[in-house]
Design a protein around this motif. Structure first.
Motif, PDB file in Angstrom:
ATOM      1  N   ASP A 164       0.834  -1.196   0.000  1.00 20.92           N
ATOM      2  CA  ASP A 164       0.000   0.000   0.000  1.00 20.92           C
ATOM      3  C   ASP A 164       0.874   1.253   0.000  1.00 20.92           C
ATOM      4  O   ASP A 164       0.622   2.207  -0.761  1.00 20.92           O
ATOM      5  N   LEU A 165       1.923   1.261   0.836  1.00 19.33           N
ATOM      6  CA  LEU A 165       2.853   2.392   0.821  1.00 19.33           C
ATOM      7  C   LEU A 165       3.527   2.529  -0.541  1.00 19.33           C
ATOM      8  O   LEU A 165       3.712   3.645  -1.050  1.00 19.33           O
ATOM      9  N   ASP A 166       3.898   1.397  -1.132  1.00 16.22           N
ATOM     10  CA  ASP A 166       4.558   1.432  -2.437  1.00 16.22           C
ATOM     11  C   ASP A 166       3.673   2.103  -3.482  1.00 16.22           C
ATOM     12  O   ASP A 166       4.133   2.960  -4.242  1.00 16.22           O
ATOM     13  N   SER A 167       2.402   1.711  -3.531  1.00 14.69           N
ATOM     14  CA  SER A 167       1.517   2.228  -4.577  1.00 14.69           C
ATOM     15  C   SER A 167       1.162   3.693  -4.339  1.00 14.69           C
ATOM     16  O   SER A 167       1.210   4.514  -5.268  1.00 14.69           O
ATOM     17  N   VAL A 168       0.816   4.048  -3.121  1.00 14.73           N
ATOM     18  CA  VAL A 168       0.455   5.439  -2.846  1.00 14.73           C
ATOM     19  C   VAL A 168       1.695   6.336  -2.951  1.00 14.73           C
ATOM     20  O   VAL A 168       1.629   7.452  -3.489  1.00 14.73           O
ATOM     21  N   GLY A 169       2.834   5.846  -2.467  1.00 11.70           N
ATOM     22  CA  GLY A 169       4.061   6.621  -2.584  1.00 11.70           C
ATOM     23  C   GLY A 169       4.459   6.845  -4.035  1.00 11.70           C
ATOM     24  O   GLY A 169       4.884   7.948  -4.414  1.00 11.70           O
ATOM     25  N   ARG A 173       4.855  10.453  -6.089  1.00  9.48           N
ATOM     26  CA  ARG A 173       6.033  10.804  -6.895  1.00  9.48           C
ATOM     27  C   ARG A 173       5.637  11.117  -8.327  1.00  9.48           C
ATOM     28  O   ARG A 173       6.091  12.113  -8.926  1.00  9.48           O
ATOM     29  N   LEU A 174       4.782  10.265  -8.907  1.00 15.96           N
ATOM     30  CA  LEU A 174       4.362  10.454 -10.285  1.00 15.96           C
ATOM     31  C   LEU A 174       3.584  11.753 -10.454  1.00 15.96           C
ATOM     32  O   LEU A 174       3.793  12.487 -11.428  1.00 15.96           O
ATOM     33  N   TYR A 175       2.713  12.042  -9.499  1.00 17.27           N
ATOM     34  CA  TYR A 175       1.930  13.276  -9.599  1.00 17.27           C
ATOM     35  C   TYR A 175       2.847  14.500  -9.522  1.00 17.27           C
ATOM     36  O   TYR A 175       2.703  15.451 -10.307  1.00 17.27           O
ATOM     37  N   LEU A 205       8.568   7.990   1.731  1.00 20.61           N
ATOM     38  CA  LEU A 205       8.806   8.990   0.692  1.00 20.61           C
ATOM     39  C   LEU A 205      10.237   9.516   0.748  1.00 20.61           C
ATOM     40  O   LEU A 205      10.862   9.762  -0.287  1.00 20.61           O
ATOM     41  N   GLN A 206      10.757   9.691   1.957  1.00 20.29           N
ATOM     42  CA  GLN A 206      12.148  10.120   2.092  1.00 20.29           C
ATOM     43  C   GLN A 206      13.102   9.048   1.544  1.00 20.29           C
ATOM     44  O   GLN A 206      14.013   9.344   0.761  1.00 20.29           O
ATOM     45  N   ASP A 207      12.884   7.822   1.978  1.00 23.83           N
ATOM     46  CA  ASP A 207      13.825   6.736   1.710  1.00 23.83           C
ATOM     47  C   ASP A 207      13.760   6.256   0.268  1.00 23.83           C
ATOM     48  O   ASP A 207      14.787   5.936  -0.336  1.00 23.83           O
ATOM     49  N   LYS A 208      12.563   6.219  -0.302  1.00 19.72           N
ATOM     50  CA  LYS A 208      12.365   5.642  -1.635  1.00 19.72           C
ATOM     51  C   LYS A 208      12.412   6.692  -2.740  1.00 19.72           C
ATOM     52  O   LYS A 208      12.922   6.426  -3.838  1.00 19.72           O
TER      53      LYS A 208
END
Length: 494
Positions: A164-169, A173-175, A205-208
């Motif tokens: 869930d974090l992967d997809s929303v994060g 980023r994409l937006y 978001l910081q780390d990825k």
């Protein structure tokens, strides 16, 4: 004659995922001020690298399409303008609650308490919208709203904390990239499980993605689930729920006369003193508690909860939340709400341990479903026959692989994000009548994050005389909206 299998229609398949965006223009008049804004409504496809047999990147594989509604003010006076990404909880809830409750340009109409009118309900211009001070992006996680997976993907893969974090994060980023918002001050706001997601995203978001936030707004805090789960052997929720039991009983005039004469704040303060003192010590002693002390504690739990001494003793001093919803006003033939204990419900009979439904949710969900469907088709021209999923029970099968055999607690992510980014501020909103994520549980969580003293001032907590969605209560709505506007308007001078 050809075989039947030769003439049968091919099995239907979903069309390939692609971005679907609709942009419309709008105006909102607030007193002497007119807000001209655009709405971008639709889906962005999330892709993942594919590799050939030699390990070389060969293509971007579409995995899912996330649905969103973005509000962008035209010709703003502040530049770069803040942007706030919003989502709700569940897990399994769309972003509709914060969207149509407090943040967006339109909101569901309610009376002062938070009751909605009869169907077909109503929307009204929202004089409290955060669009005055920040652009807004409402995100529907996969399985909610109009978000969906690519053909052949397993839905359960996305219904897990880290995925869930992967997809929303990745969507955030994409937006930021697609719409050129990297220079904007960036904020998150989440409610309930949305606070779990938001706390996790602060570090993710910081780390990825190297995205550092200016602030995060946490509505009805749920980032340490041990404070909320009434499991055998877990004593923590009982004292943390008791102050909200006291507030609920006070509201429904179910306390002793001397307590009813006190203001709500004093009742809660006294209940907290007992809950975090003698009550906690008694629970820790378990079966070693002597009979006289057990009786004294039962009398005090009954005094603050509004339950009878006999019932508290039958519960072994540990009345769980669903038992409380049913028992408090059983003698009146009523149940109290979970999301907002000010609301009352009725069951077929007055036996049983838990209510048939949550009176607070029943009050709201029809109005919010009608509101979002009306906006999408009539105002935002987004045509889709598929249902907009307002709320689905994804929590029933939600996966917590990173927290196997222990309670999920994402407080460490928030702590690490704050320590790495000392400019990031945190706003927490708690409702005194919230029996899903009680305010005392939130306070306990915040006091156990391990935040260094120099950063404690970055956290602000506000309390409201309302429930989980405190913004349906008109006085709470006005104050909370003002606090959110102030929060996103602060600029660091460090």
């Amino acid at each position: 004659m050809a075989d039947a299998k030769d003439t049968a229609a091919p099995a239907p398949t979903n069309p390939p995922l692609q971005d679907e965006l609709v942009v419309t223009e709008h105006r909102l008049t607030l007193g002497n001020r007119a807000l001209d804004y655009s709405v971008t409504c639709g889906t962005l496809v999330l892709r993942e690298d594919e590799h050939d047999a030699d390990g070389q990147r060969s293509a971007d594989k579409p995995r899912a399409a996330l649905f969103f509604i973005a509000y962008t003010l035209k010709n703003p006076s502040d530049s770069p303008r803040p942007i706030t990404f919003s989502f709700n909880g569940g897990p399994g809830s769309s972003s509709v609650w914060l969207h149509l409750g407090i943040l967006g340009p339109q909101r569901v109409s309610t009376d002062d308490m938070g009751n909605v009118p009869p169907p077909p309900y109503a929307l009204q211009d929202n004089e409290h919208t955060l669009l005055t001070d920040s652009d807004l992006v409402f995100i529907d996680p996969i399985g909610t709203g109009h978000s969906r997976m690519a053909e052949g993907e397993k839905v359960a893969e996305f219904h897990e904390y880290q995925r869930d974090l992967d997809s929303v994060g990745e969507f955030i980023r994409l937006y930021l990239t697609r719409f050129g918002r990297w220079e904007s001050p960036k904020y998150l706001i989440g409610e309930s499980y949305g606070t779990t997601r938001a706390a996790g995203l602060t570090h993710h978001l910081q780390d990825k993605h190297d995205v550092f936030l200016n602030g995060v707004m946490l509505v009805s805090l749920a980032i340490d689930l041990q404070t909320l789960e009434f499991d055998h052997g877990n004593e923590l929720p009982f004292p943390l729920f008791l102050p909200t039991y006291a507030a609920t009983a006070w509201y429904h005039k179910a306390l002793a006369a001397d307590l009813q004469a006190l203001p709500l704040g004093e009742v809660i303060a006294q209940a907290e003193a007992f809950a975090l003192g003698d009550y906690t010590v008694a629970l820790m002693r378990g079966s070693r508690l002597d009979a006289a002390t057990r009786q004294r504690i039962a009398e005090q739990v009954a005094r603050w909860s509004g339950l009878s001494v006999e019932y508290v003793l039958r519960c072994d001093l540990r009345p769980t939340e669903f038992r409380y919803f049913k028992e408090l006003l059983r003698h009146r033939g009523q149940t109290v709400g979970r999301l907002d204990s000010r609301f009352l419900g009725f069951d077929r009979d007055d036996a049983g341990e838990k209510p048939e439904t949550d009176a607070a949710m029943a009050n709201l969900i029809g109005a919010y479903a009608a509101g979002i469907n009306r906006l999408l088709k009539t105002h935002y021209q987004f045509e889709k026959d598929a249902p907009y999923v307002v709320h689905a029970p994804l929590w029933q099968k939600w996966s917590w692989k990173d927290f196997a055999n222990r309670y999920a607690n994402v407080g460490a992510s928030l702590r690490r994000a704050m320590h790495a980014n000392p400019h990031m501020r945190v706003y927490v909103a708690s409702g005194y009548y919230d029996l899903a994520t009680p305010h005392a549980a939130g306070d306990y969580t915040l006091s156990h994050l391990g935040i260094r003293e120099s950063l404690q001032g970055n956290i602000r907590v506000s309390y409201f005389e309302a429930g989980h969605m405190m913004y349906i209560h008109q006085p709470s709505l006005a104050r909370m909206a003002q606090e959110l506007r102030e929060f996103v308007s602060v600029r660091s001078t460090a």
